[in-house]
Each structure stands twice: as structure tokens, then as C-alpha cells.
Scaffold this active site. Structure first.
Site, PDB file in Angstrom:
ATOM      1  N   ARG A   1       0.665   5.605  -2.008  1.00  0.00           N
ATOM      2  CA  ARG A   1       0.086   6.850  -1.490  1.00  0.00           C
ATOM      3  C   ARG A   1      -0.087   6.865  -0.164  1.00  0.00           C
ATOM      4  O   ARG A   1       0.056   5.707   0.614  1.00  0.00           O
ATOM      5  CB  ARG A   1      -1.324   7.240  -2.145  1.00  0.00           C
ATOM      6  CG  ARG A   1      -2.250   6.137  -2.361  1.00  0.00           C
ATOM      7  CD  ARG A   1      -3.233   6.694  -3.231  1.00  0.00           C
ATOM      8  NE  ARG A   1      -4.253   5.611  -3.153  1.00  0.00           N
ATOM      9  CZ  ARG A   1      -5.499   5.562  -3.983  1.00  0.00           C
ATOM     10  NH1 ARG A   1      -5.462   6.315  -5.113  1.00  0.00           N
ATOM     11  NH2 ARG A   1      -6.313   4.832  -3.660  1.00  0.00           N
TER      12      ARG A   1
ATOM     13  N   TYR B   1     -14.534  -2.513   9.905  1.00  0.00           N
ATOM     14  CA  TYR B   1     -13.203  -1.978   9.892  1.00  0.00           C
ATOM     15  C   TYR B   1     -12.580  -1.934  11.068  1.00  0.00           C
ATOM     16  O   TYR B   1     -11.265  -2.599  11.490  1.00  0.00           O
ATOM     17  CB  TYR B   1     -13.125  -0.556   9.352  1.00  0.00           C
ATOM     18  CG  TYR B   1     -11.697  -0.085   9.284  1.00  0.00           C
ATOM     19  CD1 TYR B   1     -10.859  -0.240   8.375  1.00  0.00           C
ATOM     20  CD2 TYR B   1     -11.407   0.958  10.238  1.00  0.00           C
ATOM     21  CE1 TYR B   1      -9.591   0.374   8.261  1.00  0.00           C
ATOM     22  CE2 TYR B   1     -10.022   1.531  10.235  1.00  0.00           C
ATOM     23  CZ  TYR B   1      -9.356   1.198   9.098  1.00  0.00           C
ATOM     24  OH  TYR B   1      -8.022   1.874   9.262  1.00  0.00           O
TER      25      TYR B   1
ATOM     26  N   LYS C   1      -8.999  -4.433  12.331  1.00  0.00           N
ATOM     27  CA  LYS C   1      -7.884  -3.655  12.848  1.00  0.00           C
ATOM     28  C   LYS C   1      -7.746  -4.358  14.573  1.00  0.00           C
ATOM     29  O   LYS C   1      -6.621  -4.206  14.782  1.00  0.00           O
ATOM     30  CB  LYS C   1      -8.077  -2.110  12.831  1.00  0.00           C
ATOM     31  CG  LYS C   1      -8.011  -1.517  11.488  1.00  0.00           C
ATOM     32  CD  LYS C   1      -6.662  -1.992  10.803  1.00  0.00           C
ATOM     33  CE  LYS C   1      -6.644  -1.283   9.474  1.00  0.00           C
ATOM     34  NZ  LYS C   1      -5.400  -1.472   8.803  1.00  0.00           N
TER      35      LYS C   1
ATOM     36  N   ASP D   1      -1.636  -8.109  -5.597  1.00  0.00           N
ATOM     37  CA  ASP D   1      -2.714  -7.866  -4.907  1.00  0.00           C
ATOM     38  C   ASP D   1      -2.670  -8.599  -3.668  1.00  0.00           C
ATOM     39  O   ASP D   1      -3.127 -10.042  -3.685  1.00  0.00           O
ATOM     40  CB  ASP D   1      -4.245  -8.143  -5.919  1.00  0.00           C
ATOM     41  CG  ASP D   1      -5.224  -8.211  -5.151  1.00  0.00           C
ATOM     42  OD1 ASP D   1      -5.547  -8.014  -3.923  1.00  0.00           O
ATOM     43  OD2 ASP D   1      -6.541  -8.773  -6.055  1.00  0.00           O
TER      44      ASP D   1
ATOM     45  N   GLY E   1       0.973  -1.233   0.052  1.00  0.00           N
ATOM     46  CA  GLY E   1       0.015   0.054  -0.183  1.00  0.00           C
ATOM     47  C   GLY E   1       1.039   1.137   0.136  1.00  0.00           C
ATOM     48  O   GLY E   1       0.562   2.316   0.521  1.00  0.00           O
TER      49      GLY E   1
END
Length: 264
Positions: A14, A172, A176, A75, A11
Site C-alpha cells: 500500500r 524517525y 531517515k 519481515d 512495503g
């Protein structure tokens, strides 16, 4: 300092991943990045600015006659793609790897009662499984090259500590939370190989992902003690610290970089 070491960031095209790649390069590490989007111009400047080697591996469609094939596909939600990415990376960098930062992740702003199985599965495949197996493949490479400076830095979130009051992100938070929970167990198993494993839990950060929630930005400022949203560079220092020998006695730990959101 990480001079002469080799780092891999997922990742890293950016956002926080790019900032981590830049920070590690500034500390002297060669940096490879896996991503599914084209790199920011800022990534292309790292090699020249920092005097290190960089490489970018991404998904591309390559047309050969009437056939479309995948080239340099990384990916992390696909086991085959991730393994192929590591194989190419190993060949290009002579199996060198000392630092790995699995940073790639996604979010969905959806009410709990409207979340679908597919929505949740998408998050799990990247935020949990992709991260887990990135760390596993990195650890295997570090063991095979006998690095004495192994450091895996998993990117969790303040969402692993609290319910994010202004977002609808139950899934999410769960993914996490899984990242933060797996860290000590992985750290315990890899300690014998001189590989440290820690997590970073960022708070509200101004990235392409959070740009999807412009209506929430002002409210986020009021939730932080210092009254502002972080830039990716504000999180970068924690990554560089965990990658360096300055944190040599840290493993299985979590560093929260959230402007105090979880503390009041």
C-alpha cells in the site's frame, strides 16, 4: 522505460510502495513485493493492467496439525526472514533482479523525552537495518546475475533534511537521515558493478501511515508551496525515473519531492 526488467519493492502492499510497484510495472518491469500486510486490491490488478509478472511475499501463519509455522515470511527487521524472502524470490524469478526499492518504514509520534529504547529500536530495525540489508542482498543478486541496469532506490524522507515542525518524530528523522547519508557511500562501492544507488525524499504524503495523524493534515497543506498534501502517485515518477536509463548518470544523489516544504 524498464521493459523486461525485474524489480523488488519492500512495503509495496500500500501507500508509496504500492505506487512505486505500479509505476515500475507501467514502465514494463516485472514486480515482486515484500510486506507483512495483505496487498491492496490495486496491487492485484497490476499484472493484468500492465501485462507484467507480479508476485507478493508476506508473513502468514500456517497451521500444520498442532504446529504453527511461518510461510513466505518477509519481515525486513529479521535477518533470517529477509534472507528467506530473497531465496524464495530468487527461485521464483530465476535470479533476475535489476531494480530494488527498499520502501518499508514505520514512524512513531512521541516526544523526545518520552521515547523508549524499544520504540527507537523498532524504528532502527526497519528503517535503517532492514533497508540496508535489503539493499545489500539485492546488490549481491544483481552482481550474480550480471545485470547492466542495476538501480537501488532507497526511500528517505524530507525528515532527513529538516525537523518536521508539526510532528514529534526525532527518532524517525534520525533513521531517515541515516538512509540519506549511507547512500553515497554505498553508491561508491557498487559503481564498479554498474549498480546505481540513489534516494528519494518524499514530503507529506497521504498514506495509511500518515492517516494516523488526521489532526495534522490541514496544517501540512499550509507548509507546502502548492498548498496540498501529496498522493503516492505524486512520488511515483521520481522512482520510475531513477529506475530507468534516463537517470544513467545519477548515483549517490537524493531527489526531494515535497511540494517545496524544505525550500521556504
Amino acid at each position: 522505460m524498464s521493459k523486461g526488467r525485474t524489480a523488488l519493492v519492500t512495503g509495496g502492499a500500500r501507500g508509496c510502495g504500492l505506487a512505486f510497484a505500479r509505476g515500475l510495472a507501467e514502465a514494463g518491469a516485472n514486480v515482486a513485493v515484500f510486506d507483512v500486510v495483505s496487498p491492496d486490491d490495486a496491487f492485484n490488478a497490476i499484472e493484468k493492467d500492465c501485462g507484467v509478472r507480479t508476485a507478493f511475499y508476506r508473513y502468514e501463519n500456517l497451521r500444520l496439525g498442532n504446529r504453527v509455522t511461518n510461510w513466505a515470511r518477509v519481515d525486513i527487521s529479521s535477518q533470517e526472514s529477509l534472507e528467506e524472502g530473497f531465496t524464495k524470490f530468487q527461485m521464483d524469478f530465476d535470479n533476475a533482479l535489476d531494480i530494488c526499492v527498499p520502501c518499508a518504514g514505520i514512524n512513531r509520534h512521541l516526544p523526545f523525552l518520552e521515547f523508549t529504547y524499544k520504540d527507537h529500536q523498532d524504528l532502527l530495525s526497519i528503517n535503517v537495518l532492514g533497508l540496508y540489508f535489503t539493499a545489500q542482498l539485492a546488490a549481491k543478486q544483481m552482481i550474480s546475475n550480471k545485470t547492466t541496469h542495476g538501480s537501488i532506490i532507497l526511500v528517505a524522507s524530507m525528515a532527513s533534511h529538516i525537523a518536521v515542525r508539526s510532528q514529534l518524530c526525532s527518532a524517525y528523522c534520525g533513521t531517515k537521515g541515516a538512509v540519506k547519508s549511507m547512500c553515497p557511500a554505498i553508491a561508491k562501492e557498487l559503481a564498479e558493478y554498474n549498480i546505481r544507488v540513489n534516494t528519494i525524499s518524499p514530503g507529506y504524503v497521504r498514506t495509511e501511515m500518515t492517516a494516523s495523524f488526521p489532526h495534522l493534515l490541514e496544517g501540512w497543506k499550509s507548509e507546502a508551496m502548492n498548498g496540498r498534501i501529496a498522493d503516492p502517485e505524486d512520488i511515483m515518477g521520481a522512482c520510475v525515473f531513477l529506475a530507468s536509463d534516463a537517470s544513467s548518470y545519477m548515483t549517490g544523489s537524493d531527489i526531494v519531492v515535497d511540494g517545496g516544504v524544505t525550500r521556504w
